[in-house]
Scaffold this motif. Structure first.
Motif, mmCIF file in Angstrom:
data_model
loop_
_atom_site.group_PDB
_atom_site.id
_atom_site.type_symbol
_atom_site.label_atom_id
_atom_site.label_comp_id
_atom_site.label_asym_id
_atom_site.label_seq_id
_atom_site.Cartn_x
_atom_site.Cartn_y
_atom_site.Cartn_z
ATOM 1 N N LYS A 73 110.958 14.756 40.003
ATOM 2 C CA LYS A 73 109.755 15.602 40.063
ATOM 3 C C LYS A 73 108.573 14.781 39.606
ATOM 4 O O LYS A 73 108.648 14.204 38.614
ATOM 5 N N ILE A 74 107.519 14.903 40.202
ATOM 6 C CA ILE A 74 106.212 14.153 39.794
ATOM 7 C C ILE A 74 104.835 15.091 40.086
ATOM 8 O O ILE A 74 104.906 15.761 41.115
ATOM 9 N N THR A 75 104.079 15.009 39.108
ATOM 10 C CA THR A 75 102.978 15.822 39.196
ATOM 11 C C THR A 75 101.687 15.231 38.841
ATOM 12 O O THR A 75 101.698 14.545 38.195
ATOM 13 N N ASN A 76 100.631 15.643 39.501
ATOM 14 C CA ASN A 76 99.168 15.145 39.198
ATOM 15 C C ASN A 76 98.239 16.276 39.040
ATOM 16 O O ASN A 76 98.313 17.394 39.785
ATOM 17 N N VAL A 77 97.424 16.289 38.146
ATOM 18 C CA VAL A 77 96.366 17.401 38.111
ATOM 19 C C VAL A 77 95.079 16.501 37.866
ATOM 20 O O VAL A 77 94.857 15.714 37.079
ATOM 21 N N ALA A 78 94.238 16.779 38.796
ATOM 22 C CA ALA A 78 92.841 16.406 38.977
ATOM 23 C C ALA A 78 91.913 17.335 38.245
ATOM 24 O O ALA A 78 91.823 18.602 38.668
ATOM 25 N N THR A 79 90.980 16.974 37.020
ATOM 26 C CA THR A 79 90.116 17.474 36.566
ATOM 27 C C THR A 79 88.667 16.987 36.896
ATOM 28 O O THR A 79 88.629 15.807 36.534
ATOM 29 N N VAL A 80 87.730 17.699 37.545
ATOM 30 C CA VAL A 80 86.627 16.992 37.958
ATOM 31 C C VAL A 80 85.466 18.057 37.286
ATOM 32 O O VAL A 80 85.513 19.238 37.246
ATOM 33 N N LYS A 81 84.695 17.357 36.650
ATOM 34 C CA LYS A 81 83.670 18.063 35.671
ATOM 35 C C LYS A 81 82.147 17.392 35.786
ATOM 36 O O LYS A 81 82.059 16.301 36.007
ATOM 37 N N ALA A 82 81.236 18.264 36.002
ATOM 38 C CA ALA A 82 79.756 17.932 36.164
ATOM 39 C C ALA A 82 79.257 18.048 35.025
ATOM 40 O O ALA A 82 79.504 18.990 34.199
ATOM 41 N N GLY A 84 75.503 17.658 32.572
ATOM 42 C CA GLY A 84 73.953 17.644 32.493
ATOM 43 C C GLY A 84 73.616 19.046 32.254
ATOM 44 O O GLY A 84 73.951 19.720 32.217
ATOM 45 N N TRP A 85 72.055 19.069 32.527
ATOM 46 C CA TRP A 85 71.621 20.252 31.963
ATOM 47 C C TRP A 85 71.662 21.315 33.183
ATOM 48 O O TRP A 85 71.672 20.945 34.137
ATOM 49 N N GLN A 86 72.301 22.360 32.735
ATOM 50 C CA GLN A 86 72.505 23.396 33.683
ATOM 51 C C GLN A 86 73.513 22.809 34.765
ATOM 52 O O GLN A 86 73.394 23.403 36.116
ATOM 53 N N ALA A 87 74.427 22.013 34.680
ATOM 54 C CA ALA A 87 75.095 21.548 35.565
ATOM 55 C C ALA A 87 76.357 22.715 36.131
ATOM 56 O O ALA A 87 76.898 23.582 35.361
ATOM 57 N N THR A 88 76.621 22.502 37.265
ATOM 58 C CA THR A 88 77.419 23.572 38.161
ATOM 59 C C THR A 88 78.464 22.846 39.178
ATOM 60 O O THR A 88 78.073 21.295 39.433
ATOM 61 N N LEU A 89 79.362 22.896 39.472
ATOM 62 C CA LEU A 89 80.315 22.310 40.371
ATOM 63 C C LEU A 89 80.865 23.197 41.350
ATOM 64 O O LEU A 89 81.340 24.401 40.942
ATOM 65 N N SER A 90 81.026 22.820 42.633
ATOM 66 C CA SER A 90 81.781 23.212 43.719
ATOM 67 C C SER A 90 82.678 22.376 44.138
ATOM 68 O O SER A 90 82.384 20.978 43.803
ATOM 69 N N LEU A 91 84.224 22.395 44.454
ATOM 70 C CA LEU A 91 85.080 21.594 44.809
ATOM 71 C C LEU A 91 85.698 21.807 46.168
ATOM 72 O O LEU A 91 85.957 22.912 46.298
ATOM 73 N N GLY A 95 90.381 24.396 44.140
ATOM 74 C CA GLY A 95 90.938 24.266 42.864
ATOM 75 C C GLY A 95 90.963 25.439 41.914
ATOM 76 O O GLY A 95 90.454 26.520 42.302
ATOM 77 N N THR A 96 91.196 25.367 40.717
ATOM 78 C CA THR A 96 91.325 26.329 39.667
ATOM 79 C C THR A 96 89.976 26.395 38.797
ATOM 80 O O THR A 96 89.567 25.319 38.496
ATOM 81 N N TYR A 97 89.400 27.470 38.870
ATOM 82 C CA TYR A 97 88.212 27.483 38.017
ATOM 83 C C TYR A 97 88.230 27.486 36.391
ATOM 84 O O TYR A 97 89.110 28.092 35.982
ATOM 85 N N VAL A 98 87.781 26.550 35.697
ATOM 86 C CA VAL A 98 87.959 26.234 34.396
ATOM 87 C C VAL A 98 86.685 26.726 33.635
ATOM 88 O O VAL A 98 86.737 27.265 32.876
ATOM 89 N N SER A 99 85.487 26.395 34.082
ATOM 90 C CA SER A 99 84.255 27.012 33.669
ATOM 91 C C SER A 99 83.187 26.375 34.956
ATOM 92 O O SER A 99 83.512 25.953 35.946
ATOM 93 N N GLU A 100 82.124 26.949 34.525
ATOM 94 C CA GLU A 100 81.236 26.962 35.447
ATOM 95 C C GLU A 100 80.907 25.452 36.289
ATOM 96 O O GLU A 100 80.557 25.120 37.282
#
Length: 154
Positions: A73-82, A84-91, A95-100
Motif C-alpha cells: 500500500k502506498i499513499t500520498n496526501v497533497a496539502t495546498v495552502k494560500a 497572504g492577507w485575506q487569502a482564499t483558495l480553490s483547487l 479536495g477536502t476543505y481544511v480552511s478558507e
C-alpha cells in the motif's frame, strides 16, 4: 528559434517554435522502509510564478537501488495552502476543505510503487498571496511502514 529585430533603437525579440517549460519550485523528502532496503521518496512541485492559477504535483514513490519497488500500500496526501492577507483558495480537483485558504487531496494505491496527485490551485485575496504545496506520503509492506514529507513554496 530566436530572432532579433532592430527598429529605431528598439530591440524586439521574436520567438518561434515551442515555448520552454516554466520553472517549478520543488522539494523532496525520503526515509528508509525498514528491513526491505527500499526507500519511500516524497516529492512536491508547484509553479514558480503565476498571474492567476498555479499548477501543482505531488508523489510518493517506493524505490530500491534506483528502481521501482512494489509495496502492499502506498499513499500520498497533497496539502495546498494560500497565504497572504485575506487569502482564499480553490483547487481542482476540489479536495477536502481544511480552511478558507487550505485544501487537501489524497490518493492511495495497492500493490504498486507510486501514488501521485496533480492539479491546479486558484488563490484569491490580496496581490501578495503566495502558495505552498506539501506532500505527505507513506508505504506499507510485510508489516513495516515508513512516512516522509516535502514542501515546495514560493
Amino acid at each position: 528559434m530566436k530572432r532579433t529585430l532592430l527598429t529605431s533603437g528598439l530591440v524586439v525579440v521574436l520567438l518561434t517554435g515551442t515555448a520552454a517549460p516554466a520553472t517549478a519550485l520543488s522539494d523532496t523528502g525520503s526515509t528508509p522502509l525498514p528491513g526491505t532496503g527500499a526507500t519511500v521518496q516524497v516529492n512536491a512541485w508547484q509553479c514558480n510564478a503565476y498571474a492567476d492559477k498555479c499548477s501543482f504535483k505531488t508523489s510518493t514513490k517506493a524505490m530500491k537501488g534506483g528502481a521501482k519497488y512494489k509495496v502492499s500500500k502506498i499513499t500520498n496526501v497533497a496539502t495546498v495552502k494560500a497565504s497572504g492577507w485575506q487569502a482564499t483558495l480553490s483547487l481542482s480537483p476540489s479536495g477536502t476543505y481544511v480552511s478558507e485558504n487550505t485544501r487537501q487531496v489524497s490518493w492511495t494505491n495497492e500493490n504498486t510503487w507510486i501514488a501521485d496527485i496533480s492539479g491546479i490551485a486558484d488563490p484569491g485575496g490580496s496581490l501578495n498571496t503566495s502558495i505552498i504545496t506539501c506532500s505527505d506520503g507513506g508505504a506499507f509492506k510485510s508489516g513495516v511502514k515508513a512516512f516522509a514529507s516535502a514542501c515546495a513554496n514560493d
